[in-house]
Write a protein that holds these residues in place. Structure first.
Motif, PDB file in Angstrom:
ATOM      1  N   ASN A 352      68.710  30.831 -29.162  1.00  0.00           N
ATOM      2  CA  ASN A 352      67.326  31.219 -29.441  1.00  0.00           C
ATOM      3  C   ASN A 352      66.554  31.768 -28.256  1.00  0.00           C
ATOM      4  O   ASN A 352      65.603  32.543 -28.433  1.00  0.00           O
ATOM      5  CB  ASN A 352      66.553  30.011 -30.002  1.00  0.00           C
ATOM      6  CG  ASN A 352      67.227  29.400 -31.198  1.00  0.00           C
ATOM      7  OD1 ASN A 352      67.856  28.355 -31.084  1.00  0.00           O
ATOM      8  ND2 ASN A 352      67.123  30.055 -32.353  1.00  0.00           N
ATOM      9  N   ILE A 353      66.933  31.359 -27.042  1.00  0.00           N
ATOM     10  CA  ILE A 353      66.152  31.747 -25.862  1.00  0.00           C
ATOM     11  C   ILE A 353      67.066  32.372 -24.827  1.00  0.00           C
ATOM     12  O   ILE A 353      68.104  31.805 -24.470  1.00  0.00           O
ATOM     13  CB  ILE A 353      65.424  30.535 -25.250  1.00  0.00           C
ATOM     14  CG1 ILE A 353      64.537  29.848 -26.282  1.00  0.00           C
ATOM     15  CG2 ILE A 353      64.584  30.976 -24.050  1.00  0.00           C
ATOM     16  CD1 ILE A 353      63.880  28.573 -25.774  1.00  0.00           C
ATOM     17  N   TYR A 368      58.668  39.984 -21.700  1.00  0.00           N
ATOM     18  CA  TYR A 368      58.619  38.908 -22.705  1.00  0.00           C
ATOM     19  C   TYR A 368      58.524  39.459 -24.130  1.00  0.00           C
ATOM     20  O   TYR A 368      57.721  40.333 -24.435  1.00  0.00           O
ATOM     21  CB  TYR A 368      57.422  37.991 -22.443  1.00  0.00           C
ATOM     22  CG  TYR A 368      57.387  36.806 -23.384  1.00  0.00           C
ATOM     23  CD1 TYR A 368      58.089  35.647 -23.095  1.00  0.00           C
ATOM     24  CD2 TYR A 368      56.665  36.868 -24.586  1.00  0.00           C
ATOM     25  CE1 TYR A 368      58.076  34.567 -23.966  1.00  0.00           C
ATOM     26  CE2 TYR A 368      56.654  35.796 -25.464  1.00  0.00           C
ATOM     27  CZ  TYR A 368      57.354  34.654 -25.149  1.00  0.00           C
ATOM     28  OH  TYR A 368      57.351  33.584 -26.017  1.00  0.00           O
ATOM     29  N   GLU A 369      59.385  38.900 -24.981  1.00  0.00           N
ATOM     30  CA  GLU A 369      59.345  39.233 -26.403  1.00  0.00           C
ATOM     31  C   GLU A 369      59.570  37.961 -27.211  1.00  0.00           C
ATOM     32  O   GLU A 369      60.312  37.070 -26.804  1.00  0.00           O
ATOM     33  CB  GLU A 369      60.434  40.242 -26.784  1.00  0.00           C
ATOM     34  CG  GLU A 369      60.265  41.629 -26.217  1.00  0.00           C
ATOM     35  CD  GLU A 369      61.359  42.555 -26.720  1.00  0.00           C
ATOM     36  OE1 GLU A 369      61.440  42.764 -27.959  1.00  0.00           O
ATOM     37  OE2 GLU A 369      62.153  43.037 -25.887  1.00  0.00           O
ATOM     38  N   GLU A 370      58.940  37.899 -28.365  1.00  0.00           N
ATOM     39  CA  GLU A 370      59.166  36.789 -29.293  1.00  0.00           C
ATOM     40  C   GLU A 370      59.169  37.357 -30.709  1.00  0.00           C
ATOM     41  O   GLU A 370      58.290  38.132 -31.082  1.00  0.00           O
ATOM     42  CB  GLU A 370      58.083  35.721 -29.148  1.00  0.00           C
ATOM     43  CG  GLU A 370      58.313  34.501 -30.026  1.00  0.00           C
ATOM     44  CD  GLU A 370      57.339  33.373 -29.749  1.00  0.00           C
ATOM     45  OE1 GLU A 370      57.089  32.573 -30.678  1.00  0.00           O
ATOM     46  OE2 GLU A 370      56.822  33.296 -28.617  1.00  0.00           O
ATOM     47  N   TRP A 371      60.173  37.005 -31.497  1.00  0.00           N
ATOM     48  CA  TRP A 371      60.260  37.521 -32.844  1.00  0.00           C
ATOM     49  C   TRP A 371      61.018  36.525 -33.722  1.00  0.00           C
ATOM     50  O   TRP A 371      61.609  35.575 -33.228  1.00  0.00           O
ATOM     51  CB  TRP A 371      60.978  38.876 -32.856  1.00  0.00           C
ATOM     52  CG  TRP A 371      62.429  38.832 -32.499  1.00  0.00           C
ATOM     53  CD1 TRP A 371      63.486  38.774 -33.361  1.00  0.00           C
ATOM     54  CD2 TRP A 371      63.006  38.802 -31.177  1.00  0.00           C
ATOM     55  NE1 TRP A 371      64.676  38.727 -32.671  1.00  0.00           N
ATOM     56  CE2 TRP A 371      64.417  38.751 -31.331  1.00  0.00           C
ATOM     57  CE3 TRP A 371      62.469  38.847 -29.882  1.00  0.00           C
ATOM     58  CZ2 TRP A 371      65.277  38.707 -30.235  1.00  0.00           C
ATOM     59  CZ3 TRP A 371      63.324  38.809 -28.808  1.00  0.00           C
ATOM     60  CH2 TRP A 371      64.715  38.743 -28.979  1.00  0.00           C
ATOM     61  N   LYS A 372      60.976  36.755 -35.013  1.00  0.00           N
ATOM     62  CA  LYS A 372      61.688  35.909 -35.968  1.00  0.00           C
ATOM     63  C   LYS A 372      62.784  36.715 -36.646  1.00  0.00           C
ATOM     64  O   LYS A 372      62.622  37.891 -36.972  1.00  0.00           O
ATOM     65  CB  LYS A 372      60.731  35.342 -37.021  1.00  0.00           C
ATOM     66  CG  LYS A 372      59.791  34.276 -36.477  1.00  0.00           C
ATOM     67  CD  LYS A 372      58.990  33.646 -37.589  1.00  0.00           C
ATOM     68  CE  LYS A 372      58.025  32.585 -37.069  1.00  0.00           C
ATOM     69  NZ  LYS A 372      58.749  31.439 -36.507  1.00  0.00           N
ATOM     70  N   THR A 378      62.978  31.599 -34.741  1.00  0.00           N
ATOM     71  CA  THR A 378      62.268  32.205 -33.616  1.00  0.00           C
ATOM     72  C   THR A 378      63.237  32.545 -32.490  1.00  0.00           C
ATOM     73  O   THR A 378      64.071  31.725 -32.094  1.00  0.00           O
ATOM     74  CB  THR A 378      61.189  31.249 -33.076  1.00  0.00           C
ATOM     75  OG1 THR A 378      60.246  30.993 -34.112  1.00  0.00           O
ATOM     76  CG2 THR A 378      60.472  31.868 -31.875  1.00  0.00           C
ATOM     77  N   GLN A 379      63.144  33.769 -31.990  1.00  0.00           N
ATOM     78  CA  GLN A 379      63.934  34.242 -30.857  1.00  0.00           C
ATOM     79  C   GLN A 379      62.992  34.604 -29.711  1.00  0.00           C
ATOM     80  O   GLN A 379      61.902  35.136 -29.947  1.00  0.00           O
ATOM     81  CB  GLN A 379      64.749  35.474 -31.244  1.00  0.00           C
ATOM     82  CG  GLN A 379      65.693  35.259 -32.411  1.00  0.00           C
ATOM     83  CD  GLN A 379      66.926  34.487 -32.008  1.00  0.00           C
ATOM     84  OE1 GLN A 379      67.636  34.868 -31.079  1.00  0.00           O
ATOM     85  NE2 GLN A 379      67.188  33.387 -32.692  1.00  0.00           N
ATOM     86  N   LYS A 380      63.429  34.324 -28.490  1.00  0.00           N
ATOM     87  CA  LYS A 380      62.597  34.640 -27.326  1.00  0.00           C
ATOM     88  C   LYS A 380      63.426  35.317 -26.243  1.00  0.00           C
ATOM     89  O   LYS A 380      64.575  34.932 -25.985  1.00  0.00           O
ATOM     90  CB  LYS A 380      61.963  33.374 -26.732  1.00  0.00           C
ATOM     91  CG  LYS A 380      60.928  32.697 -27.618  1.00  0.00           C
ATOM     92  CD  LYS A 380      60.360  31.465 -26.920  1.00  0.00           C
ATOM     93  CE  LYS A 380      59.348  30.748 -27.813  1.00  0.00           C
ATOM     94  NZ  LYS A 380      58.810  29.529 -27.136  1.00  0.00           N
TER      95      LYS A 380
END
Length: 566
Positions: A352-353, A368-372, A378-380
């Motif tokens: 996930n990270i 930085y990116e965060e998405w589903k 959730t992925q980061k």
């Protein structure tokens, strides 16, 4: 090294009165410490060996952290935000625990050496063997090791503090308030100790249990570095140091003559540091090294814990590689692709990270990116503020076992190769021989000749000196040599100013990207304004203030960083 240390600890405690250790070894006979004196402690060959072994012990606390704080973090190759050493914080460094550590470690070493040198000759020669010639050779080899370690300790002290009190006998009271000796007198003593050691020490030892002991090449290497240091100081003072460069070249050539018989560049850079391969751990590129032994009952250095972050391998993240250096590496260089960590999955949430450094300074603050995912997970992608070295790879993630099998090379053959290139350039300017020596290191790093330096690109000594300085950063970063390198090469102010300018540029791009993404008016100027803006060529901050505990007791030590001849 750990094998050597364990046999010498008890004896050093009882006789040297120079250290605060609490270790013992059941291979030694039981000793009543209160009855030991220098007169009755030096009786047998084993006593002599124990005393000499004890002179190496303080290398572990010197090299598991302190040498990196003082010699790397104060430069452009090592980083940790807001540390006193990173910021050259003159007002706090005299109370810094690592500054105190190097002072204590090296003077404890000197004390042990003095006791060994003064007392081993008093042991009857018959204790060292039946045959007189062999007995004398063994006794003299022990004394030579102690002389090497005394020379090494004073070399380190003068690298750290410039001038210090010179003590060469075991009779000087421990509470004597001595003034610092002149740099010339100290270097004369270092030269004498190392030359006398070199004349006796072996080229190599047959047993791996002796790994870490001083050798002919270790003595020759520090003699070369000593005379290079003198020559560099003379250049800064506008003097002709040609004789010193020539002397240094003689010592380097003695080591180079042993190439392929005693010393060899390893085929790949990872072979120098690989802690998982026993042959690599004892590779013959290492000339003088603190060998770590995680299987030893007495424990070992925890150096492997210090260089990577917790979410990578449960490391302590004490030392990292600044982005400013990471961005300078060619992406095909194995010192970047193999020895450096620039991206990794989170050790707890690898699916996930993920972490990565920005590709360039212009991307700082924009990673930085965060998405589903379609499944709602959730992925980061998280931006790193630094890269990390794998030279001291921690093997025990999630185990809470801090005994690591990592060597700390104090001197290796690659360093000597680059030293010869530097010396030849100082004597003759850019030459094919000097360029070929640098390319010898580069060809290993790239595994081809496509990235070799070209002689025609370097018109002057200054030009090639700059290139060698850069190559030493690529090859030897985080090995405890960068600050002395910059001082010797006359590039301390230049490289630190460029490093600070790079941090300023990075903060400006971080501001731009933050404003573009989020609006507002971000101010990251504190990232660079905390660094000194007033460095000079002969700045006292090139060296460290004597620890406050010492100068409070002896006011004469406040003058250690005086560069004016008395």
């Amino acid at each position: 090294m750990n094998t050597i240390i364990k046999k010498g600890l008890v004896f050093s405690l009882a006789v040297a009165l120079a250290g605060c250790l609490a270790s013992c070894d059941d291979t030694l006979d039981e000793v009543v410490y209160s009855e030991l004196t220098p007169d009755n402690a030096f009786v047998t060959k084993d006593d002599a060996l124990a005393a000499v072994n004890g002179t190496y012990e303080r290398l572990i606390p010197l090299t598991n952290r302190a040498i990196f704080y003082l010699n790397d973090m104060t430069t452009d190759v090592c980083y940790h935000a807001e540390m006193d050493c990173e910021l050259l914080n003159e007002l706090k460094l005299n109370a810094n625990m690592d500054v105190q550590q190097v002072w204590d470690c090296m003077y404890q070493t000197i004390s042990r050496c003095n006791i060994a040198i003064d007392n081993i000759p008093n042991i009857p020669l018959s204790e060292f063997g039946v045959e007189e010639e062999d007995a004398k050779a063994l006794r003299d080899s022990y004394i030579a090791e102690a002389k090497f370690m005394r020379g090494f300790a004073y070399y380190q002290l003068t690298d750290f503090f410039y001038t210090v009190p010179l003590v060469t006998d075991s009779k000087t009271p421990v509470d004597a308030k001595l003034a610092p000796s002149s740099i010339e007198d100290i270097e004369m003593q270092i030269d004498k100790d190392l030359r006398e050691a070199k004349a006796v020490l072996p080229q190599k030892y047959d047993s791996r249990s002796d790994a870490g002991r001083a050798t002919f090449s270790a003595a020759a290497g520090y003699l070369a570095k000593l005379h290079m240091r003198i020559a560099g100081r003379m250049r800064l003072n506008g003097e002709d140091g040609r004789d010193e460069w020539t002397t240094a070249l003689g010592y380097v050539n003695e080591i180079m003559a042993l190439e392929n018989s005693v010393h060899t560049l390893q085929p790949r850079v990872w072979d120098v540091f690989n802690p998982d391969d026993e042959n690599c751990k004892y590779n013959n590129e290492l000339i003088f090294t603190v060998h770590s032994n995680p299987a030893g009952t007495g424990g070992t250095s925890d150096i492997g814990m210090n260089f990577t972050p917790w979410n990578y391998d449960c490391g302590w993240d004490l030392f990292s590689i600044p982005l400013e250096l990471a961005w300078k590496f060619d992406r095909e260089d194995e010192r970047y692709t193999v020895l450096m960590v620039t991206a990794f999955p989170d050790i707890y949430e690898p699916e996930n990270i993920n972490y990565t450094i920005p590709e360039s300074v212009e991307k700082t603050g924009a990673v930085y990116e965060e998405w589903k995912t379609p499944e709602g997970v959730t992925q980061k992608l998280v931006e790193l503020g630094a890269a990390y070295t794998q030279k001291y790879k921690y093997q025990n993630a999630l185990s809470y076992n801090y005994n690591t099998g990592n060597n700390m090379p104090l001197l290796r053959f690659a360093d000597i190769v680059l030293c010869k290139a530097e010396i030849l350039n100082e004597l003759n300017g850019p030459t094919r021989e000097a360029i070929d020596l640098v390319n010898k290191i580069r060809e290993r790093a790239f595994q081809n000749q496509e990235h070799n330096l070209k002689l025609e690109d370097y018109a002057t000594t200054d030009d090639l000196r700059e290139a060698i300085c850069d190559e030493r950063a690529f090859e030897l970063n985080n090995e405890g040599v960068r600050r002395p390198d910059l001082i010797r090469m006359g590039l301390w102010k230049d490289r630190l100013n460029k490093y600070i300018a790079g941090i300023k540029l990075k903060s400006e791009w971080q501001e731009k990207n933050a404003n573009a993404q989020n609006g507002g008016s971000y101010d990251y100027s504190s990232m660079w304004k905390v660094y000194p803006q007033d460095l000079t060529e002969d700045d006292i901050r090139r060296y460290f203030p004597v620890p406050k505990r010492e100068s409070d007791l002896n006011q004469a030590l406040l003058n250690c960083r005086s560069f004016v001849k008395k």
